[in-house]
Write an enzyme that holds these catalytic residues in place. Structure first.
Site, short mmCIF file in Angstrom:
data_model
loop_
_atom_site.label_atom_id
_atom_site.label_comp_id
_atom_site.label_asym_id
_atom_site.label_seq_id
_atom_site.Cartn_x
_atom_site.Cartn_y
_atom_site.Cartn_z
N GLY A 57 0.82 -1.35 0.25
CA GLY A 57 -0.16 0.26 0.08
C GLY A 57 0.91 1.19 -0.21
N TRP A 59 2.30 2.84 -2.61
CA TRP A 59 2.14 4.12 -3.77
C TRP A 59 0.69 4.26 -3.07
CZ3 TRP A 59 3.66 2.53 -9.23
CH2 TRP A 59 4.88 2.04 -9.08
N ASP A 95 -7.87 -10.72 -9.64
CA ASP A 95 -6.42 -10.91 -10.83
C ASP A 95 -6.93 -10.16 -11.80
OD1 ASP A 95 -4.95 -11.56 -12.50
OD2 ASP A 95 -4.57 -13.45 -11.61
N ASP A 117 2.44 -1.34 -10.24
CA ASP A 117 3.47 -1.94 -9.81
C ASP A 117 3.78 -3.64 -9.82
OD1 ASP A 117 6.75 -1.39 -9.05
OD2 ASP A 117 5.33 -1.26 -6.90
N LYS A 157 5.16 -0.38 -13.91
CA LYS A 157 6.68 -1.48 -13.82
C LYS A 157 7.06 -3.08 -15.29
CE LYS A 157 7.45 -4.22 -10.14
NZ LYS A 157 8.08 -3.78 -8.65
C1 LIG Z 1 6.50 -5.18 -5.80
S1 LIG Z 1 4.49 -5.11 -4.95
C2 LIG Z 1 3.51 -3.85 -5.38
C3 LIG Z 1 3.92 -2.72 -4.34
C4 LIG Z 1 2.97 -1.20 -3.81
N1 LIG Z 1 2.72 -0.39 -4.97
C5 LIG Z 1 3.43 -0.88 -2.76
O1 LIG Z 1 3.96 0.73 -2.84
O2 LIG Z 1 2.73 -0.72 -1.55
C6 LIG Z 1 3.67 -6.09 -6.19
C7 LIG Z 1 2.59 -6.53 -6.78
O3 LIG Z 1 1.89 -6.79 -7.24
C8 LIG Z 1 0.50 -7.98 -7.16
N2 LIG Z 1 0.48 -8.50 -8.59
C9 LIG Z 1 1.30 -9.80 -8.86
N3 LIG Z 1 0.77 -10.03 -9.72
C10 LIG Z 1 -0.77 -9.67 -10.50
C11 LIG Z 1 -2.23 -10.45 -10.55
N4 LIG Z 1 -2.07 -11.00 -10.97
N5 LIG Z 1 -3.58 -9.66 -10.28
C12 LIG Z 1 -2.99 -8.72 -9.25
N6 LIG Z 1 -1.89 -7.71 -8.62
C13 LIG Z 1 -0.98 -8.90 -8.63
C14 LIG Z 1 1.12 -8.65 -6.13
O4 LIG Z 1 0.45 -9.38 -5.66
C15 LIG Z 1 1.88 -8.12 -5.38
O5 LIG Z 1 1.34 -7.13 -4.38
#
Ligand SMILES: C[S@@+](CC[C@H](N)C(=O)[O-])C[C@H]1O[C@@H](n2cnc3c(N)ncnc32)[C@H](O)[C@@H]1O
Length: 202
Positions: A57, A59, A95, A117, A157
């Site tokens: 969270g 961002w 998703d 991200d 990203k």
């Molecule tokens: C690097 S973290 C994000 C950090 C966030 N920007 C923050 O500042 O707290 C990446 C996130 O992408 C989510 N994610 C990955 N694949 C996903 C998908 N198919 N659908 C939804 N979320 C996804 C993961 O669950 C993870 O929480």
């Protein structure tokens, strides 16, 4: 945040992590968005922001500081936020590859900024991880294209792979300006990059 060898593991206790903790942010990733925002001026007060892959969270926390109390924040993640409610955001659990963009929009006609991200769970097989990251990036760009207001901004990203240049071109077709950026707070050994589009053509 998902386990991710290409991302944050070895820097969990680095200076960016410590600084995030000190300032009350939920992840060190906040500094990456801060650097991108300094460079590209992504936000304005009162805007509507969609954050794809928003957990844990940080961002959302950063965006709230930029859009203010009147701004609207919507987040999506596969995982629930550990902190529960963050920054007054409406968080959808789902998703990105299956979600209907109308569910993300809710009562909003459009978004002004779409952020992603998202990072895949990594396998250690670089080509496979890049392909999964590209699929997430392409879906984020698709959702941005379907939901952004003209003039809006996009950040996505991507684990840099063979299609990196092609994806920047895809952003360039839709935005007045398209650039890639590697924030200083992103580990130098990580292959993650961000592609930024500003001035959505609509
Ligand atoms: C690097 S973290 C994000 C950090 C966030 N920007 C923050 O500042 O707290 C990446 C996130 O992408 C989510 N994610 C990955 N694949 C996903 C998908 N198919 N659908 C939804 N979320 C996804 C993961 O669950 C993870 O929480």
């Amino acid at each position: 945040m998902a386990s991710n060898k290409l991302d944050d593991r070895s820097t969990r206790h680095d200076r960016f992590h410590a600084k995030a903790k000190k300032h009350g942010f939920l992840a060190r990733a906040v500094w990456k968005l801060g650097e991108l925002d300094d460079k590209f001026k992504l936000f304005a007060p009162g805007q509507r922001v969609l954050d794809l892959g928003c957990a844990p969270g940080s961002w959302l926390q950063y965006a709230r500081g930029k859009v203010g109390a009147k701004g609207v924040l919507v987040g999506l993640d596969r995982a629930e936020l550990d902190a529960g409610e963050v920054a007054g955001a409406r968080v959808v659990v789902g998703d990105v590859l299956a979600i209907d963009p109308a569910v993300l929009l809710g009562a909003n006609a459009q978004f002004d900024v779409v952020l992603s991200d998202m990072a895949p769970d990594t396998s250690g097989i670089r080509s496979m991880d890049q392909a999964r990251s590209e699929a997430l990036f392409e879906r984020a760009l698709e959702i941005a294209t379907l939901t952004l207001a003209p003039g809006g901004n996009f950040v996505g990203k991507i684990f840099q792979g063979p299609d990196f240049k092609k994806l920047i071109e895809e952003v360039r077709k839709r935005f007045a300006v398209a650039k890639s950026a590697k924030p200083e707070s992103s580990r130098q050994i990580s292959i993650e990059q961000y592609i930024v589009g500003t001035g959505f053509k609509g």
